[in-house]
Design an enzyme around this catalytic site. Structure first.
Site, PDB file in Angstrom:
ATOM      1  CG  ASP A 247      -1.847   1.155   1.310  1.00 26.34           C
ATOM      2  OD1 ASP A 247      -3.014   0.977   0.925  1.00 26.34           O
ATOM      3  OD2 ASP A 247      -1.426   2.245   1.746  1.00 26.34           O
ATOM      4  CB  ILE A 248       0.995   4.267  -2.185  1.00 28.76           C
ATOM      5  CG1 ILE A 248       1.081   3.446  -3.469  1.00 28.76           C
ATOM      6  CG2 ILE A 248       1.872   5.520  -2.272  1.00 28.76           C
ATOM      7  CD1 ILE A 248       2.445   2.981  -3.831  1.00 28.76           C
TER       8      ILE A 248
ATOM      9  CD  GLU B  94      -4.633   4.359  -1.071  1.00 28.10           C
ATOM     10  OE1 GLU B  94      -4.788   4.775   0.070  1.00 28.10           O
ATOM     11  OE2 GLU B  94      -5.498   4.500  -1.969  1.00 28.10           O
TER      12      GLU B  94
END
Length: 225
Positions: free
Chosen positions: A101-102, A144
């Site tokens: 996950d960003i 994301e």
């Protein structure tokens, strides 16, 4: 009875060869046009069939891939999960699932705009794609969040993941002459002690959450890996 004779028998002998040649010419010309028409029709049909097949492939591709990043979407991910799980059952070959996950992605969107956010997602996942070529599969799970599916497990996976994480975090992504530092948090699990893709993914997601809560920009490895 004269009316039953071919036309060239109704003329003088010196005209018959001319009429026969004329009939032969028109017959050959007609056959040539018919052949040309058949070949043209065949080519057109083949072309239409080719276009139809390309159109089908494009629809199938679009239905299984994320339009922004070009990565697998959930539908295609499910198919890959099924394949990996069947291989595990039939050949006892374990597979691994990594979810990442960003970090602080909302802040990136709020600070630089959604176009910048989309650009970051495409650039980040391209780096992941370049680092893990086929047969490793990469997909967008949502927002994301992304998945990396390793069809087989080896001792290099964690080292390669750490090299990737560190490399991207250390090299800002440039957007409109603005350098943006982007990091991500990773959680990874495997099928070694878990019997379904859903449970493996849930385990990896739990490790991702653990990484988020403990400072982000890190890899958390499940004991099941």
């Amino acid at each position: 009875k004269l009316s039953l004779l071919p036309p060239h028998f109704l003329f003088l002998p010196e005209q018959r060869s001319f009429l026969i040649a004329n009939e032969f010419f028109y017959t050959i010309t007609t056959l040539a046009f018919l052949l040309y028409g058949c070949l043209t029709a065949d080519y057109a049909l083949r072309y239409l069939e080719h276009k139809k097949n390309l159109f089908k492939k494009k629809i199938d591709y679009n239905s299984k891939h994320d339009p922004l990043t070009g990565l697998m979407n959930r539908r295609r991910i499910s198919e890959v999960f099924n394949t990996c799980n069947n291989t595990k059952i039939t050949e006892n070959i374990n597979y691994a699932v990594c979810i990442f996950d960003i970090d602080n992605f909302k802040l990136i969107n709020d600070t630089y705009g959604h176009d910048a956010g989309d650009f970051i997602l495409k650039q980040y996942t391209k780096k992941v794609w370049d680092a893990f070529p086929e047969p490793i599969k990469i997909g967008r799970w949502g927002g994301e969040e992304f998945l990396i599916i390793f069809p087989t497990i080896n001792e290099k996976i964690l080292y390669d993941l750490e090299d990737l994480r560190y490399s991207i975090a250390s090299t800002p992504i440039e957007y409109n002459d603005i350098k943006i530092t982007v990091t991500a948090t990773y959680g990874i699990s495997s099928s070694r002690t878990i019997d379904s893709p859903e449970k493996i993914l849930a385990d990896a997601d739990e490790k991702l959450l653990e990484g988020k809560n403990s400072g982000k920009n890190r890899i958390i490895v499940s004991e099941n890996f």
